[in-house]
Structures are given as structure tokens and as C-alpha cells.
Design an enzyme around this catalytic site. Sequence first.
Site, PDB file in Angstrom:
ATOM      1  CE  LYS A  13      -2.013  -1.136   3.888  1.00 36.22           C
ATOM      2  NZ  LYS A  13      -1.295  -2.396   4.158  1.00 36.22           N
ATOM      3  NE  ARG A  88      -4.045  -1.578  10.230  1.00 35.33           N
ATOM      4  CZ  ARG A  88      -3.032  -0.961   9.649  1.00 35.33           C
ATOM      5  NH1 ARG A  88      -3.144   0.268   9.224  1.00 35.33           N
ATOM      6  NH2 ARG A  88      -1.892  -1.608   9.475  1.00 35.33           N
ATOM      7  NE  ARG A 122       7.392  -2.280   6.127  1.00 37.32           N
ATOM      8  CZ  ARG A 122       6.061  -2.334   6.227  1.00 37.32           C
ATOM      9  NH1 ARG A 122       5.315  -1.894   5.238  1.00 37.32           N
ATOM     10  NH2 ARG A 122       5.495  -2.843   7.295  1.00 37.32           N
ATOM     11  NE  ARG A 152       6.371   0.081  10.014  1.00 39.86           N
ATOM     12  CZ  ARG A 152       5.176  -0.095   9.471  1.00 39.86           C
ATOM     13  NH1 ARG A 152       4.950   0.353   8.241  1.00 39.86           N
ATOM     14  NH2 ARG A 152       4.212  -0.707  10.111  1.00 39.86           N
ATOM     15  NE  ARG A 163       2.381  -4.699  11.533  1.00 37.25           N
ATOM     16  CZ  ARG A 163       3.541  -4.490  10.899  1.00 37.25           C
ATOM     17  NH1 ARG A 163       4.667  -4.955  11.427  1.00 37.25           N
ATOM     18  NH2 ARG A 163       3.565  -3.832   9.773  1.00 37.25           N
TER      19      ARG A 163
HETATM   20  P1  ADP Z   1       2.309  -1.809   3.225  1.00 36.81           P
HETATM   21  O1  ADP Z   1       2.329  -0.299   3.154  1.00 36.81           O
HETATM   22  O2  ADP Z   1       1.105  -2.396   2.562  1.00 36.81           O
HETATM   23  O3  ADP Z   1       2.497  -2.329   4.622  1.00 36.81           O
HETATM   24  P2  ADP Z   1       4.840  -1.610   1.758  1.00 36.81           P
HETATM   25  O4  ADP Z   1       4.436  -0.789   0.593  1.00 36.81           O
HETATM   26  O5  ADP Z   1       5.630  -0.930   2.811  1.00 36.81           O
HETATM   27  O6  ADP Z   1       3.539  -2.351   2.395  1.00 36.81           O
HETATM   28  O7  ADP Z   1       5.638  -2.887   1.212  1.00 36.81           O
HETATM   29  C1  ADP Z   1       6.128  -3.885   2.095  1.00 36.81           C
HETATM   30  C2  ADP Z   1       7.440  -4.445   1.581  1.00 36.81           C
HETATM   31  O8  ADP Z   1       7.210  -5.166   0.360  1.00 36.81           O
HETATM   32  C3  ADP Z   1       8.496  -3.382   1.260  1.00 36.81           C
HETATM   33  O9  ADP Z   1       9.758  -3.939   1.590  1.00 36.81           O
HETATM   34  C4  ADP Z   1       8.350  -3.183  -0.249  1.00 36.81           C
HETATM   35  O10 ADP Z   1       9.576  -2.765  -0.854  1.00 36.81           O
HETATM   36  C5  ADP Z   1       7.959  -4.579  -0.709  1.00 36.81           C
HETATM   37  N1  ADP Z   1       7.041  -4.575  -1.875  1.00 36.81           N
HETATM   38  C6  ADP Z   1       6.011  -3.727  -2.107  1.00 36.81           C
HETATM   39  N2  ADP Z   1       5.372  -4.045  -3.255  1.00 36.81           N
HETATM   40  C7  ADP Z   1       6.016  -5.136  -3.750  1.00 36.81           C
HETATM   41  C8  ADP Z   1       5.838  -5.963  -4.928  1.00 36.81           C
HETATM   42  N3  ADP Z   1       4.855  -5.730  -5.806  1.00 36.81           N
HETATM   43  N4  ADP Z   1       6.684  -7.008  -5.098  1.00 36.81           N
HETATM   44  C9  ADP Z   1       7.673  -7.263  -4.196  1.00 36.81           C
HETATM   45  N5  ADP Z   1       7.907  -6.533  -3.095  1.00 36.81           N
HETATM   46  C10 ADP Z   1       7.088  -5.476  -2.867  1.00 36.81           C
HETATM   47  P1  AMP Z   2       0.937   0.540   9.176  1.00 34.48           P
HETATM   48  O1  AMP Z   2       1.971   1.607   9.052  1.00 34.48           O
HETATM   49  O2  AMP Z   2      -0.289   0.799   8.341  1.00 34.48           O
HETATM   50  O3  AMP Z   2       1.507  -0.838   8.968  1.00 34.48           O
HETATM   51  O4  AMP Z   2       0.425   0.593  10.696  1.00 34.48           O
HETATM   52  C1  AMP Z   2       1.304   0.346  11.781  1.00 34.48           C
HETATM   53  C2  AMP Z   2       0.503   0.218  13.061  1.00 34.48           C
HETATM   54  O5  AMP Z   2      -0.175   1.450  13.355  1.00 34.48           O
HETATM   55  C3  AMP Z   2      -0.607  -0.857  13.049  1.00 34.48           C
HETATM   56  O6  AMP Z   2      -0.120  -2.153  13.349  1.00 34.48           O
HETATM   57  C4  AMP Z   2      -1.542  -0.315  14.140  1.00 34.48           C
HETATM   58  O7  AMP Z   2      -1.048  -0.609  15.440  1.00 34.48           O
HETATM   59  C5  AMP Z   2      -1.450   1.201  13.939  1.00 34.48           C
HETATM   60  N1  AMP Z   2      -2.490   1.675  13.004  1.00 34.48           N
HETATM   61  C6  AMP Z   2      -2.311   2.178  11.752  1.00 34.48           C
HETATM   62  N2  AMP Z   2      -3.482   2.491  11.185  1.00 34.48           N
HETATM   63  C7  AMP Z   2      -4.444   2.178  12.093  1.00 34.48           C
HETATM   64  C8  AMP Z   2      -5.865   2.238  12.095  1.00 34.48           C
HETATM   65  N3  AMP Z   2      -6.556   2.680  11.027  1.00 34.48           N
HETATM   66  N4  AMP Z   2      -6.522   1.839  13.219  1.00 34.48           N
HETATM   67  C9  AMP Z   2      -5.849   1.403  14.286  1.00 34.48           C
HETATM   68  N5  AMP Z   2      -4.520   1.283  14.348  1.00 34.48           N
HETATM   69  C10 AMP Z   2      -3.811   1.675  13.258  1.00 34.48           C
END
Ligand code: ADP
Ligand code: AMP
Length: 205
Positions: A13, A88, A122, A152, A163
Site C-alpha cells: 500500500k 482497518r 522492509r 520499523r 498484525r
Molecule cells: P504496506 O504499506 O502495505 O504495509 P509496503 O508498501 O511498505 O507495504 O511494502 C512492504 C514491503 O514489500 C516493502 O519492503 C516493499 O519494498 C515490498 N514490496 C512492495 N510491493 C512489492 C511488490 N509488488 N513485489 C515485491 N515486493 C514489494
Molecule cells: P501501518 O503503518 O499501516 O503498517 O500501521 C502500523 C501500526 O499502526 C498498526 O499495526 C496499528 O497498530 C497502527 N495503526 C495504523 N493504522 C491504524 C488504524 N486505522 N486503526 C488502528 N490502528 C492503526
Amino acid sequence: MNVILLGAPGAGKGTQATRLAEKYSIPHISTGDIFRENIKKQTPIGVVAKSYIDKGQLVPDEVTVEIVKQRLSQDDCKNGYLLDGFPRNLFQAEELDKFSTVEKVVNIDVDLTKLLKRITGRRVCPCGESYHVDFLNGKTTCAKCGAELYQRADDNEETVASRLSVYKNQTAPLIDYYEKAGKLLVIDGDKTIDEVFSEIVSKLG
Ligand code: ADP
Ligand code: AMP
């Protein structure tokens, strides 16, 4: 263009949101980023959020919904927004419907077995860009802005398990919610980053 990016943690995302925000000139609003910023600044919201984020649980709805409500009322959201990580759960989705009209929901669908590797590998940049160790070739700085990348605090195996379980129980039902509302676009998130981006753009129109 009011768009939600839906998908499991690690689905891509954030990766797609930074690209889409640039293409459509609309803000990328990530509740996770907002919480991490508050944690860094040690605000009262940050202190509360940290205790939940560290355990991989959702931050309470009353805190989260209020943050989004305020953020969407800002001027830069007038022509649209990309919401990443919100809603969420069903309650958040229903609350959002009360203060904004969502037009499209992009569900980035990824094989759940791949997520652990994506998340634990990541590496993120303070500028919002995210990378995966498999593609960094040993580099430790951001290709976009040069800043040092970091991992992170919640991207560890233990928290990820919680999660993913939160996602399955609380977030996945939103797919049905938005499908019934006729707003859902399903994207194959197992493809490459560029392919996923093209599919989203072609389906969003
Ligand atoms: P989200 O925001 O949904 O938690 P991220 O965009 O941060 O996910 O992506 C999670 C991990 O997967 C990152 O390390 C990113 O570089 C990798 N990633 C994202 N999209 C792809 C894809 N289409 N193929 C392979 N790796 C990806
Ligand atoms: P994310 O960056 O989207 O992976 O979110 C990291 C963490 O933030 C999650 O595991 C939750 O603990 C918190 N969080 C993010 N968005 C929400 C949401 N919409 N509602 C509740 N907790 C959230």
C-alpha cells in the site's frame, strides 16, 4: 478522487501510495505514518499509540477516527486523497462514511504466505519511500533523497504474527463491505511494483 488503499500489512500500500500521490497530485495519508510521527515527537497520542503498535494491535478507534477526520478536513484534501491503513475495521469504515465520500477502494491482494518476508525485509526512509533488502544490493541509503534507511520497530516476526491476525479478523471483512457498496477494485499484488502500479492506474481510470 477519494481513494482507499486496502490490503494486508506488507501488501504494498505505501509503495503504491507514494507513486499514486505523485501521479494524481493528491495527498498520501497513512495513519501508521501519522502515529510514527507522533511517537517520534513523544506527543500524548504517540505515547498511547506506541503501546498498541508495539504489540501489533490496533490503536483505539476513538483516537484513530478523530485523527483522520481532522486530516481530511484540511485544504489539500479538497481534490481527493489516498488513504493508506485506514479504515482497518468495520467501525472505522462506517465512521468514515459519515464524514467523507469514498469513491474507490483499491484492494491490493497478496498471497498471505509472502507477507512475513516482505515485512521483515522492509527498510524505510524518513521521506516515505520503502525498500526491500532483497533489492537494495547492500545499499543503506534512500535512492530518492539519500537519507539513511532504517527498519520499523514493529517489523519483527513476533509483532507481524499479531498484525496478520488482526488483518484477517478485523480488516479483511472490509473487502466485502466495499464490494457490496460497488466501490471495490481488486489488484493482483503478487506482481512487480511497476505492474501493480499500472494495473491500479488502468482500473482507477
Ligand atoms: P504496506 O504499506 O502495505 O504495509 P509496503 O508498501 O511498505 O507495504 O511494502 C512492504 C514491503 O514489500 C516493502 O519492503 C516493499 O519494498 C515490498 N514490496 C512492495 N510491493 C512489492 C511488490 N509488488 N513485489 C515485491 N515486493 C514489494
Ligand atoms: P501501518 O503503518 O499501516 O503498517 O500501521 C502500523 C501500526 O499502526 C498498526 O499495526 C496499528 O497498530 C497502527 N495503526 C495504523 N493504522 C491504524 C488504524 N486505522 N486503526 C488502528 N490502528 C492503526
